[in-house]
Enzyme design. Sequence first.
Site, short mmCIF file in Angstrom:
data_model
loop_
_atom_site.label_atom_id
_atom_site.label_comp_id
_atom_site.label_asym_id
_atom_site.label_seq_id
_atom_site.Cartn_x
_atom_site.Cartn_y
_atom_site.Cartn_z
CD1 TRP A 1 -0.20 -1.43 3.05
CD2 TRP A 1 0.68 0.56 3.20
NE1 TRP A 1 0.62 -1.26 4.27
CE2 TRP A 1 1.28 -0.10 4.14
CE3 TRP A 1 0.79 2.00 2.85
CZ2 TRP A 1 1.98 0.39 5.34
CZ3 TRP A 1 1.75 2.49 3.93
CH2 TRP A 1 2.33 2.01 5.13
CG ASN A 2 5.07 1.37 0.79
OD1 ASN A 2 4.69 0.58 -0.11
ND2 ASN A 2 6.45 1.41 0.98
CD GLU B 1 11.40 -3.33 -2.26
OE1 GLU B 1 11.91 -3.45 -1.13
OE2 GLU B 1 10.67 -2.47 -3.01
CG LEU B 2 11.27 -9.56 1.26
CD1 LEU B 2 11.75 -10.55 1.73
CD2 LEU B 2 9.75 -9.37 0.75
CE LYS C 1 -3.00 -9.43 -2.24
NZ LYS C 1 -3.62 -8.01 -1.92
N PRO C 2 -3.30 -6.34 -5.68
CG PRO C 2 -4.93 -4.49 -6.25
CD PRO C 2 -4.68 -6.19 -6.61
CB ALA C 3 -1.94 -3.19 -0.73
CB CYS D 1 11.23 -0.86 2.08
SG CYS D 1 10.95 -0.61 0.30
CD GLU E 1 10.70 -2.03 7.16
OE1 GLU E 1 10.15 -3.01 7.31
OE2 GLU E 1 11.16 -1.26 6.04
N GLY F 1 6.87 -6.46 0.19
CA GLY F 1 5.75 -6.50 1.25
C GLY F 1 6.93 -6.65 2.35
CB SER F 2 6.02 -7.37 5.89
OG SER F 2 5.43 -8.67 5.56
P1 ADP Z 1 2.63 -4.20 4.89
O1 ADP Z 1 3.37 -4.49 6.12
O2 ADP Z 1 3.41 -3.45 3.71
O3 ADP Z 1 1.17 -4.28 4.81
P2 ADP Z 1 2.54 -7.11 3.94
O4 ADP Z 1 3.73 -8.07 3.56
O5 ADP Z 1 1.45 -7.51 4.92
O6 ADP Z 1 3.23 -5.74 4.28
O7 ADP Z 1 1.60 -6.57 2.62
C1 ADP Z 1 2.08 -6.77 1.33
C2 ADP Z 1 1.03 -7.35 0.24
O8 ADP Z 1 1.14 -8.63 0.71
C3 ADP Z 1 -0.25 -6.80 0.36
O9 ADP Z 1 -0.96 -6.74 -0.89
C4 ADP Z 1 -1.11 -7.82 1.28
O10 ADP Z 1 -2.24 -7.92 0.99
C5 ADP Z 1 -0.10 -8.98 0.67
N1 ADP Z 1 -0.25 -10.24 1.93
C6 ADP Z 1 -0.17 -10.31 3.19
N2 ADP Z 1 -0.51 -11.25 3.62
C7 ADP Z 1 -0.48 -12.34 2.48
C8 ADP Z 1 -0.32 -13.58 2.43
N3 ADP Z 1 -0.51 -14.50 3.54
N4 ADP Z 1 -0.28 -14.19 1.30
C9 ADP Z 1 -0.18 -13.48 0.24
N5 ADP Z 1 -0.25 -12.04 0.06
C10 ADP Z 1 -0.30 -11.56 1.22
#
Ligand code: ADP
Length: 485
Positions: A155-156, A255-256, A179-181, A289, A387, A233-234
């Site tokens: 989402w950032n 890219e974490l 699949k967007p956030a 990040c 972080e 993402g995370s």
């Molecule tokens: P943030 O801390 O940036 O929200 P996330 O890693 O939770 O980081 O989210 C980044 C993306 O990963 C988002 O699109 C979120 O919907 C997706 N996401 C979160 N959990 C899962 C999962 N278990 N499987 C697939 N995608 C996921």
Amino acid sequence: MQLNYPKLFQTQAYINGVFVDGDSGTFEVTNPYDGSVIAEVADCTPQQAEQAIQAAAEGFKVWSKYTAGKRSRILRKWYELQLEHADDLARLLTTEQGKPVAEAKGEIRYGASFVEWFAEEAKRIYGDTIPGHASDKRIVTIKQPIGVVAAITPWNFPSAMITRKVAPALASGCTVVIKPAELTPLSALALAQLAQEAGFPAGVLNIVTSNNAPEIGSVMTESKIVRKLSFTGSTKIGKLLMRQCADTVKRLSLELGGNAPFIVFDDADLEEAVSGAVAAKYRNAGQTCICANRIFVQSGIYDAFTEKFAAAVQKQKVGNGLDEGVVVGPMVEEKAVQFVEEVVADAKNKGGKVLTGGQRHGASEGLVYEPTVIIDARVEMSVFSEEIFGPIAPVFKFETEEDVIALANDTNYGLASYFYGRDYARIWRVAEALEYGMVGINTGMISTAVAPFGGIKESGFGREGSKYGIDDYVEIKYLCWGGVK
Ligand code: ADP
């Protein structure tokens, strides 16, 4: 929402070239500034994710056969449309994500620049001829698109994180399912509208919106059709997805998270270092990040730096990202603010002193957290290892180059790093010693489509942007020609 081009406000998913309802109903998207509901967006089922993957497989048969020139022209059109509608796209982005509208417009231009760049790179996916190992052998390599790519984005940067993945994928001849956030699907769907107008064939670009990320993520990772996953993402979810991709041995780009050091040596230009630190820390309210997470300042200029830095930080106008002049908007959700409150409390308990900020910006602006500077930071504090992902700058004091390199590298992350100094020999030593994928030297701004963005260690692997960006979306095939007598 007031848009010059209302068609950019799409709330349906985009599968096989058409906007469709979600079979699980809808989910709410809210404005982080005031909590108001701005849209009800399609909530797709796992079956719809399967349909999107099938559509991408069909689309691949068409798209991968296009000449590079033809793919390039359609990408270029998509780029031009993004620029043409930059004001609307920025407004939409700010409304769902919170960042100030000027910054959002910067993201749109930055995101579009990847499409421009890869529209050009599409035409330059060269192979090699290799001198053979026997007199009757000739060796040639070709690069072919991997196939169907799944992309999961955060989402950032609701817009740029999509174009940064999709542009090199499409340039290479791959097709994508995104699949967007769930917090920020509107920017993604607006890009789909423009993609449709740019002339991508059906199935080439699909957007599966959902409020159930694990469910859609499982479909993507288990699918044998999906040959690659690109995730931003995370680190926690990245590791999970990496495990899920093991059974089908998918290619991966991850890219974490990051824990960027920002080092200021005694011989640095103080004014430049201060403005670089403000830029590297407070962009997107600290929610990137590559944001400076730990600021290390050499003892000789520690007091001078912290004083000037706090003064500059205090000057930043905070509030509603849609208001003129605001540079720090709300954080994305309540959970994020609570996390920031915890790390600030921890730092205070362990002897940190708040020079400016340190609290929410008033009752009516619940998710707006004041830009904060904490001095006398120590390695025992959670701000050293976590972080932060918020507008908090902990400033640590160090004595020697050796000490600060050890501190900077004392983390599982390895994404961005920054340092300021003038001694050219030290600049090389430090740049080489930092265990990070990216190093900003006398600058706090390093993102550009022309350079390879990416990390090492638990910050992931793969590179986005630059001439290297294509490599993540192609397979090298080697052709060994025998019997050439
Ligand atoms: P943030 O801390 O940036 O929200 P996330 O890693 O939770 O980081 O989210 C980044 C993306 O990963 C988002 O699109 C979120 O919907 C997706 N996401 C979160 N959990 C899962 C999962 N278990 N499987 C697939 N995608 C996921």
